[in-house]
Design a protein around this motif. Sequence first.
Motif, PDB file in Angstrom:
ATOM      1  N   LYS A  41       2.872   1.024 -13.803  1.00  0.00           N
ATOM      2  CA  LYS A  41       3.462   1.295 -13.105  1.00  0.00           C
ATOM      3  C   LYS A  41       4.028  -0.655 -12.850  1.00  0.00           C
ATOM      4  N   VAL A  42       3.407  -0.873 -13.712  1.00  0.00           N
ATOM      5  CA  VAL A  42       3.914  -3.208 -13.123  1.00  0.00           C
ATOM      6  C   VAL A  42       4.941  -2.937 -14.354  1.00  0.00           C
ATOM      7  N   PHE A  43       5.169  -2.130 -14.869  1.00  0.00           N
ATOM      8  CA  PHE A  43       6.694  -2.702 -15.971  1.00  0.00           C
ATOM      9  C   PHE A  43       8.392  -1.492 -15.515  1.00  0.00           C
ATOM     10  N   ASP A  44       7.641  -0.994 -13.533  1.00  0.00           N
ATOM     11  CA  ASP A  44       8.546  -0.363 -13.249  1.00  0.00           C
ATOM     12  C   ASP A  44       9.550  -1.191 -12.881  1.00  0.00           C
ATOM     13  N   ARG A  45      11.312  -1.534 -12.157  1.00  0.00           N
ATOM     14  CA  ARG A  45      11.807  -2.179 -11.625  1.00  0.00           C
ATOM     15  C   ARG A  45      10.936  -2.092 -10.237  1.00  0.00           C
ATOM     16  N   PHE A  46      10.987  -3.231 -10.047  1.00  0.00           N
ATOM     17  CA  PHE A  46      11.313  -3.797  -8.701  1.00  0.00           C
ATOM     18  C   PHE A  46       9.995  -3.092  -8.037  1.00  0.00           C
ATOM     19  N   TYR A  47       8.630  -2.422  -8.479  1.00  0.00           N
ATOM     20  CA  TYR A  47       7.636  -2.444  -8.731  1.00  0.00           C
ATOM     21  C   TYR A  47       7.011  -3.321  -8.030  1.00  0.00           C
ATOM     22  N   THR A  48       6.036  -3.978  -7.415  1.00  0.00           N
ATOM     23  CA  THR A  48       5.158  -5.172  -6.750  1.00  0.00           C
ATOM     24  C   THR A  48       3.732  -4.646  -6.058  1.00  0.00           C
ATOM     25  N   ASP A  49       3.001  -5.080  -6.392  1.00  0.00           N
ATOM     26  CA  ASP A  49       1.567  -5.472  -5.742  1.00  0.00           C
ATOM     27  C   ASP A  49       1.122  -6.637  -5.002  1.00  0.00           C
ATOM     28  N   ARG A  50       2.059  -6.532  -4.297  1.00  0.00           N
ATOM     29  CA  ARG A  50       2.191  -8.115  -3.646  1.00  0.00           C
ATOM     30  C   ARG A  50       0.718  -8.489  -3.309  1.00  0.00           C
ATOM     31  N   PRO A  51      -0.353  -9.192  -2.999  1.00  0.00           N
ATOM     32  CA  PRO A  51      -1.461  -9.857  -1.825  1.00  0.00           C
ATOM     33  C   PRO A  51      -0.562  -8.960  -0.279  1.00  0.00           C
ATOM     34  N   LYS A  52      -1.731  -8.589   0.226  1.00  0.00           N
ATOM     35  CA  LYS A  52      -1.487  -8.294   2.174  1.00  0.00           C
ATOM     36  C   LYS A  52      -1.188 -10.210   2.782  1.00  0.00           C
ATOM     37  N   ASN A  53      -1.916 -10.013   1.906  1.00  0.00           N
ATOM     38  CA  ASN A  53      -1.658 -12.445   3.296  1.00  0.00           C
ATOM     39  C   ASN A  53      -0.704 -12.700   2.743  1.00  0.00           C
ATOM     40  N   GLU A  54       0.692 -12.501   1.393  1.00  0.00           N
ATOM     41  CA  GLU A  54       1.625 -13.015   1.066  1.00  0.00           C
ATOM     42  C   GLU A  54       2.693 -12.061   1.428  1.00  0.00           C
ATOM     43  N   LYS A  55       4.298 -13.150   1.875  1.00  0.00           N
ATOM     44  CA  LYS A  55       5.162 -12.546   2.106  1.00  0.00           C
ATOM     45  C   LYS A  55       6.031 -11.837   1.413  1.00  0.00           C
ATOM     46  N   PHE A  56       7.044 -11.813   1.666  1.00  0.00           N
ATOM     47  CA  PHE A  56       7.695 -10.040   0.824  1.00  0.00           C
ATOM     48  C   PHE A  56       9.114 -11.730   0.601  1.00  0.00           C
ATOM     49  N   GLY A  57       9.418 -10.843  -0.918  1.00  0.00           N
ATOM     50  CA  GLY A  57      10.242 -12.780  -1.505  1.00  0.00           C
ATOM     51  C   GLY A  57       9.264 -13.458  -2.845  1.00  0.00           C
ATOM     52  N   ASN A  58       7.978 -13.377  -2.560  1.00  0.00           N
ATOM     53  CA  ASN A  58       7.388 -14.191  -3.234  1.00  0.00           C
ATOM     54  C   ASN A  58       7.384 -13.373  -5.188  1.00  0.00           C
ATOM     55  N   HIS A  59       7.288 -11.907  -4.647  1.00  0.00           N
ATOM     56  CA  HIS A  59       7.575 -11.109  -6.081  1.00  0.00           C
ATOM     57  C   HIS A  59       8.961 -10.436  -5.652  1.00  0.00           C
ATOM     58  N   SER A  60       9.040 -10.155  -6.519  1.00  0.00           N
ATOM     59  CA  SER A  60      10.620  -9.256  -6.720  1.00  0.00           C
ATOM     60  C   SER A  60      10.236  -8.036  -7.297  1.00  0.00           C
ATOM     61  N   GLY A  61       9.033  -8.227  -8.587  1.00  0.00           N
ATOM     62  CA  GLY A  61       8.952  -6.509  -9.122  1.00  0.00           C
ATOM     63  C   GLY A  61      10.217  -6.961 -10.716  1.00  0.00           C
ATOM     64  N   LEU A  62      10.518  -7.287 -10.891  1.00  0.00           N
ATOM     65  CA  LEU A  62      10.887  -7.594 -12.213  1.00  0.00           C
ATOM     66  C   LEU A  62      11.057  -7.976 -13.150  1.00  0.00           C
ATOM     67  N   GLY A  63       9.834  -9.220 -13.327  1.00  0.00           N
ATOM     68  CA  GLY A  63       9.838 -10.506 -14.148  1.00  0.00           C
ATOM     69  C   GLY A  63       9.109  -9.008 -15.502  1.00  0.00           C
ATOM     70  N   LEU A  64       7.984  -8.153 -15.025  1.00  0.00           N
ATOM     71  CA  LEU A  64       7.616  -7.782 -16.259  1.00  0.00           C
ATOM     72  C   LEU A  64       8.387  -6.936 -16.916  1.00  0.00           C
TER      73      LEU A  64
END
Length: 104
Positions: A41-64
């Motif tokens: 799934k990490v290669f799917d566009r906009f997929y993120t497994d963001r840590p619960k303590n991090e705010k939205f916007g720090n992991h776009s899910g686009l890099g991989l």
Amino acid sequence: MQLHFQKKNNSINVRLEKNLENVSIMVEDNGPGFSKGSLNKVFDRFYTDRPKNEKFGNHSGLGLSISKQIVEAHGGTIEALNRLNEKNECIGGSVKVTLPEKKL
């Protein structure tokens, strides 16, 4: 060839390996690794497994996702793996890119 980057308790290793047919680049860290079921799934566009303590916007899910498109456009492959110790415990994550030697 190998490069090592370290800051406090975090480290990243980058390895480059070449054989007659391919060049492989492996990027490894000592973080929490990839969660179960997310390795593809990490290669799917906009997929993120963001840590619960991090705010939205720090992991776009686009890099991989973008990385996969670029690698495949050059006839290569990309895969996500968890690094395991001898007790089968996760000791970090890694991403491996393999490109055909002739495309470089």
